[in-house]
Write a protein that holds these residues in place. Structure first.
Motif, PDB file in Angstrom:
ATOM      1  N   VAL A 111       0.851  -1.186   0.000  1.00 16.37           N
ATOM      2  CA  VAL A 111       0.000   0.000   0.000  1.00 16.37           C
ATOM      3  C   VAL A 111       0.887   1.236   0.000  1.00 16.37           C
ATOM      4  CG1 VAL A 111      -1.841   1.263   1.180  1.00 16.37           C
ATOM      5  CG2 VAL A 111      -1.733  -1.239   1.378  1.00 16.37           C
ATOM      6  N   VAL A 112       0.660   2.121  -0.978  1.00 13.52           N
ATOM      7  CA  VAL A 112       1.370   3.400  -1.015  1.00 13.52           C
ATOM      8  C   VAL A 112       0.341   4.491  -1.266  1.00 13.52           C
ATOM      9  CG1 VAL A 112       3.194   4.787  -2.039  1.00 13.52           C
ATOM     10  CG2 VAL A 112       3.402   2.306  -2.015  1.00 13.52           C
ATOM     11  N   SER A 113       0.150   5.350  -0.301  1.00 13.88           N
ATOM     12  CA  SER A 113      -0.807   6.441  -0.473  1.00 13.88           C
ATOM     13  C   SER A 113      -0.092   7.783  -0.391  1.00 13.88           C
ATOM     14  CB  SER A 113      -1.908   6.359   0.589  1.00 13.88           C
ATOM     15  OG  SER A 113      -1.423   6.775   1.850  1.00 13.88           O
ATOM     16  N   THR A 114      -0.857   8.828  -0.639  1.00 12.85           N
ATOM     17  CA  THR A 114      -0.319  10.179  -0.499  1.00 12.85           C
ATOM     18  C   THR A 114      -1.366  11.048   0.187  1.00 12.85           C
ATOM     19  OG1 THR A 114       0.535  12.109  -1.675  1.00 12.85           O
ATOM     20  CG2 THR A 114      -1.128  10.797  -2.801  1.00 12.85           C
ATOM     21  N   SER A 115      -0.892  11.980   0.971  1.00 14.28           N
ATOM     22  CA  SER A 115      -1.778  12.897   1.673  1.00 14.28           C
ATOM     23  C   SER A 115      -1.111  14.261   1.749  1.00 14.28           C
ATOM     24  CB  SER A 115      -2.078  12.380   3.084  1.00 14.28           C
ATOM     25  OG  SER A 115      -2.764  13.364   3.839  1.00 14.28           O
ATOM     26  N   SER A 116      -1.910  15.287   1.647  1.00 14.34           N
ATOM     27  CA  SER A 116      -1.374  16.641   1.750  1.00 14.34           C
ATOM     28  C   SER A 116      -1.795  17.305   3.054  1.00 14.34           C
ATOM     29  CB  SER A 116      -1.847  17.487   0.567  1.00 14.34           C
ATOM     30  OG  SER A 116      -1.415  18.816   0.697  1.00 14.34           O
ATOM     31  N   SER A 117      -3.046  17.114   3.431  1.00 11.82           N
ATOM     32  CA  SER A 117      -3.587  17.814   4.599  1.00 11.82           C
ATOM     33  C   SER A 117      -3.754  16.930   5.822  1.00 11.82           C
ATOM     34  CB  SER A 117      -4.956  18.419   4.249  1.00 11.82           C
ATOM     35  OG  SER A 117      -4.850  19.305   3.159  1.00 11.82           O
ATOM     36  N   GLY A 118      -3.768  15.608   5.634  1.00  7.50           N
ATOM     37  CA  GLY A 118      -4.032  14.736   6.768  1.00  7.50           C
ATOM     38  C   GLY A 118      -5.473  14.897   7.241  1.00  7.50           C
ATOM     39  N   GLY A 119      -5.721  14.534   8.481  1.00  4.89           N
ATOM     40  CA  GLY A 119      -7.086  14.554   9.010  1.00  4.89           C
ATOM     41  C   GLY A 119      -7.459  15.876   9.636  1.00  4.89           C
ATOM     42  N   THR A 120      -7.598  16.902   8.823  1.00  6.89           N
ATOM     43  CA  THR A 120      -7.846  18.240   9.365  1.00  6.89           C
ATOM     44  C   THR A 120      -9.225  18.364  10.010  1.00  6.89           C
ATOM     45  OG1 THR A 120      -8.515  18.933   7.161  1.00  6.89           O
ATOM     46  CG2 THR A 120      -6.290  19.466   7.823  1.00  6.89           C
ATOM     47  N   GLU A 121     -10.249  17.757   9.413  1.00 13.44           N
ATOM     48  CA  GLU A 121     -11.590  17.887   9.973  1.00 13.44           C
ATOM     49  C   GLU A 121     -11.681  17.187  11.332  1.00 13.44           C
ATOM     50  OE1 GLU A 121     -15.529  18.067   7.565  1.00 13.44           O
ATOM     51  OE2 GLU A 121     -15.286  15.978   8.173  1.00 13.44           O
ATOM     52  N   PHE A 122     -11.082  15.990  11.402  1.00 14.95           N
ATOM     53  CA  PHE A 122     -11.044  15.258  12.663  1.00 14.95           C
ATOM     54  C   PHE A 122     -10.287  16.086  13.704  1.00 14.95           C
ATOM     55  CE2 PHE A 122     -10.063  12.122  15.791  1.00 14.95           C
ATOM     56  CZ  PHE A 122     -10.934  11.053  15.624  1.00 14.95           C
ATOM     57  N   GLY A 123      -9.151  16.628  13.286  1.00 13.67           N
ATOM     58  CA  GLY A 123      -8.339  17.418  14.214  1.00 13.67           C
ATOM     59  C   GLY A 123      -9.056  18.663  14.704  1.00 13.67           C
ATOM     60  N   GLN A 124      -9.796  19.323  13.802  1.00  7.28           N
ATOM     61  CA  GLN A 124     -10.538  20.511  14.225  1.00  7.28           C
ATOM     62  C   GLN A 124     -11.580  20.147  15.283  1.00  7.28           C
ATOM     63  OE1 GLN A 124     -12.268  23.318  11.312  1.00  7.28           O
ATOM     64  NE2 GLN A 124     -14.185  23.047  12.414  1.00  7.28           N
ATOM     65  N   ARG A 125     -12.289  19.041  15.042  1.00  7.05           N
ATOM     66  CA  ARG A 125     -13.327  18.635  15.998  1.00  7.05           C
ATOM     67  C   ARG A 125     -12.731  18.343  17.377  1.00  7.05           C
ATOM     68  NH1 ARG A 125     -15.289  14.628  13.207  1.00  7.05           N
ATOM     69  NH2 ARG A 125     -14.181  12.957  14.278  1.00  7.05           N
ATOM     70  N   GLU A 126     -11.584  17.689  17.396  1.00  6.60           N
ATOM     71  CA  GLU A 126     -10.989  17.340  18.688  1.00  6.60           C
ATOM     72  C   GLU A 126     -10.380  18.567  19.374  1.00  6.60           C
ATOM     73  OE1 GLU A 126     -11.765  14.477  19.903  1.00  6.60           O
ATOM     74  OE2 GLU A 126     -12.772  14.145  17.981  1.00  6.60           O
ATOM     75  N   MET A 127      -9.874  19.521  18.602  1.00 10.35           N
ATOM     76  CA  MET A 127      -9.394  20.764  19.223  1.00 10.35           C
ATOM     77  C   MET A 127     -10.544  21.539  19.842  1.00 10.35           C
ATOM     78  SD  MET A 127      -6.278  22.318  16.964  1.00 10.35           S
ATOM     79  CE  MET A 127      -7.015  22.153  15.357  1.00 10.35           C
ATOM     80  N   GLU A 128     -11.687  21.507  19.179  1.00  8.01           N
ATOM     81  CA  GLU A 128     -12.869  22.164  19.750  1.00  8.01           C
ATOM     82  C   GLU A 128     -13.256  21.501  21.073  1.00  8.01           C
ATOM     83  OE1 GLU A 128     -14.907  23.516  15.494  1.00  8.01           O
ATOM     84  OE2 GLU A 128     -15.688  21.805  16.601  1.00  8.01           O
ATOM     85  N   GLN A 129     -13.181  20.162  21.102  1.00  5.83           N
ATOM     86  CA  GLN A 129     -13.477  19.448  22.346  1.00  5.83           C
ATOM     87  C   GLN A 129     -12.482  19.835  23.438  1.00  5.83           C
ATOM     88  OE1 GLN A 129     -16.079  17.880  22.903  1.00  5.83           O
ATOM     89  NE2 GLN A 129     -16.718  16.477  21.304  1.00  5.83           N
ATOM     90  N   LEU A 130     -11.213  19.931  23.059  1.00  6.96           N
ATOM     91  CA  LEU A 130     -10.174  20.256  24.039  1.00  6.96           C
ATOM     92  C   LEU A 130     -10.412  21.627  24.668  1.00  6.96           C
ATOM     93  CD1 LEU A 130      -7.407  19.778  25.414  1.00  6.96           C
ATOM     94  CD2 LEU A 130      -6.348  20.756  23.359  1.00  6.96           C
ATOM     95  N   TYR A 131     -10.657  22.620  23.813  1.00  8.02           N
ATOM     96  CA  TYR A 131     -10.744  23.986  24.326  1.00  8.02           C
ATOM     97  C   TYR A 131     -12.115  24.320  24.909  1.00  8.02           C
ATOM     98  CZ  TYR A 131      -6.199  24.626  22.221  1.00  8.02           C
ATOM     99  OH  TYR A 131      -4.878  24.503  21.914  1.00  8.02           O
ATOM    100  N   GLN A 132     -13.143  23.591  24.498  1.00 10.23           N
ATOM    101  CA  GLN A 132     -14.481  23.882  25.023  1.00 10.23           C
ATOM    102  C   GLN A 132     -14.846  23.015  26.232  1.00 10.23           C
ATOM    103  OE1 GLN A 132     -17.202  23.498  21.727  1.00 10.23           O
ATOM    104  NE2 GLN A 132     -16.208  25.103  20.540  1.00 10.23           N
TER     105      GLN A 132
END
Length: 420
Positions: A111-132
């Motif tokens: 398996v060889v994949s490529t990614s540019s942004s990674g899991g930004t939506e997941f990360g945003q949701r968890e940062m919101e949980q952290l700070y809220q």
């Protein structure tokens, strides 16, 4: 000999036996291809969040994608949308190839994949949980879901593919670089490689990160927002999605009785000099090296799938490189990505899938939506409608932010139909 010490002599022809597409133009290779031929755009106003306060409000969203319908239920809350896309595309590609990993030697599957942004939506949701709400509300899966390699790991685990696995982070060029690496793995003992890329960063966090480049179009009209090689070009539209491909040796495909869309004939990559340098961009030399790798002359290329950035200066550089290698107007050039926007890591993988579909169908798809080609781009841009020219060889170009530059040549195969 490779850096790993493995012999890299060519063991066989690398062919593509399966395609999986999740794109703004459709879910599934057939729906995508039908949209491309019809010039049906997937661009529109952003609906995944309220973009009213942002300068960019047009994007290429994958409409109608329901993760719970496409991905095993337990994986949906553990992974980001870009991995959901990849898991769905991989499943479709393996099905399209008629390949069941359970029937093949697990350590010969890669398996060889490529990614540019990674899991930004997941990360945003968890940062919101952290700070809220505090740290106890942050998902344990944040540690892996954001990671660029999350897709490769999940695909490998889900399908029991225990051979070489990796991820390349080369922005828009990543899809071609992943396929170049897939070809190398076939030379070093792998029998079948799942390769491609997806991205999904259409969330506030992801969009803000993209705005910093200054390259996104702020045009509000979806029909006018992304016009590469056009006199009105003003940047590009961001998109999400991508494609995964099943790449295997021709011998492996024949052993399974599988036909193929085409062959990976040649590949090369380079990196542009820094801004202000007196050295030229590398695109022309990368194209020449890809041609040499494929043992082809420029006159043997039937169509070029352009990177088509939509930034006037970058479009001129690409047009000059194509003209320098092939001659003014000497080869048809197309950019179906005007229908999807630029998909970052997913873009070049989708372009390669589209190029293979074009070779299978014997038609060059057109670049939809352009009105006034830029006068300083001396290329034969295919406009208005597809051309029935029976192309046999296609060159796919990709240029990533910061200087990543790649080229891939594909040749026609013996497959003429899509399963779905």
């Amino acid at each position: 000999m490779s850096a790993s010490g493995l012999t890299t002599s060519r063991r066989g022809r690398p062919v593509v036996t399966g395609l999986g597409v999740v794109a703004p133009t459709g879910i599934g290779a057939r729906q995508h291809w039908e949209s491309v031929l019809a010039g049906k755009s997937g661009l529109g106003r952003i609906t995944r969040f309220d973009a009213g306060g942002y300068p960019v409000r047009v994007a290429g969203e994958v409409s109608g994608f329901q993760a719970n319908d496409e991905v095993p239920g337990r994986l949906v809350p553990q992974t980001d949308r870009f991995t959901h896309f990849a898991l769905a595309a991989t499943e479709a590609a393996l099905d399209d190839a008629g390949a069941d990993p359970a029937d093949l030697p697990e350590y010969e599957l890669a398996v060889v994949s490529t990614s540019s942004s990674g899991g930004t939506e997941f990360g945003q949701r968890e940062m919101e949980q952290l700070y809220q709400n505090g740290s106890s509300w942050v998902s344990a899966y944040q540690s892996i879901a954001w990671f660029y390699a999350a897709t490769t790991g999940q695909v490998s685990i889900r399908h029991g593919m225990r051979g070489p696995c990796g991820v390349l982070c080369c922005e828009q060029s990543g899809g071609l670089d992943a396929l170049g690496q897939a070809r190398r793995l076939l030379d070093t003992g792998s029998r079948l490689v799942v390769s491609g890329g997806t991205d999904a960063s259409l969330c506030p966090y992801g969009l803000v990160a993209q705005l910093s480049t200054g390259e996104l179009s702020t045009e509000d009209d979806p029909a006018r927002a992304y016009l590469p090689f056009d006199a009105s070009a003003s940047g590009f539209v961001p998109g999400e999605g991508g494609a995964f491909l099943v790449v295997e040796t021709a011998a492996s495909a024949a052993e399974r009785g599988a036909s193929h869309y085409g062959e990976l004939l040649g590949y090369a990559a380079g990196f542009d000099p820094p801004p202000g340098s007196d050295r030229p961009p590398v695109l022309a030399s990368v194209i020449r090296r890809a041609l040499a790798d494929a043992r082809l002359a420029p006159g043997e290329v039937d169509v070029v799938f352009a990177d088509a950035c939509g930034i006037p200066e970058r479009d001129r550089i690409e047009a000059r490189a194509i003209t320098e290698v092939f001659g003014p107007g000497a080869v048809p050039v197309t950019a179906p990505k005007t229908l999807t926007g630029r998909l970052y890591a997913g873009g070049a993988a989708l372009d390669t899938a589209t190029a293979l579909l074009a070779l299978s169908a014997g038609v060059v798809p057109h670049t939809a939506g352009l009105g006034r080609p830029a006068p300083d781009c001396e290329i034969d841009l295919v406009l208005d409608r597809p051309r029935q020219t029976s192309p046999r060889t296609a060159l796919v170009l990709a240029r990533g932010y910061g200087g990543f530059t790649s080229a891939l040549l594909v040749g026609a195969g013996d497959r003429k139909h899509l399963r779905k």
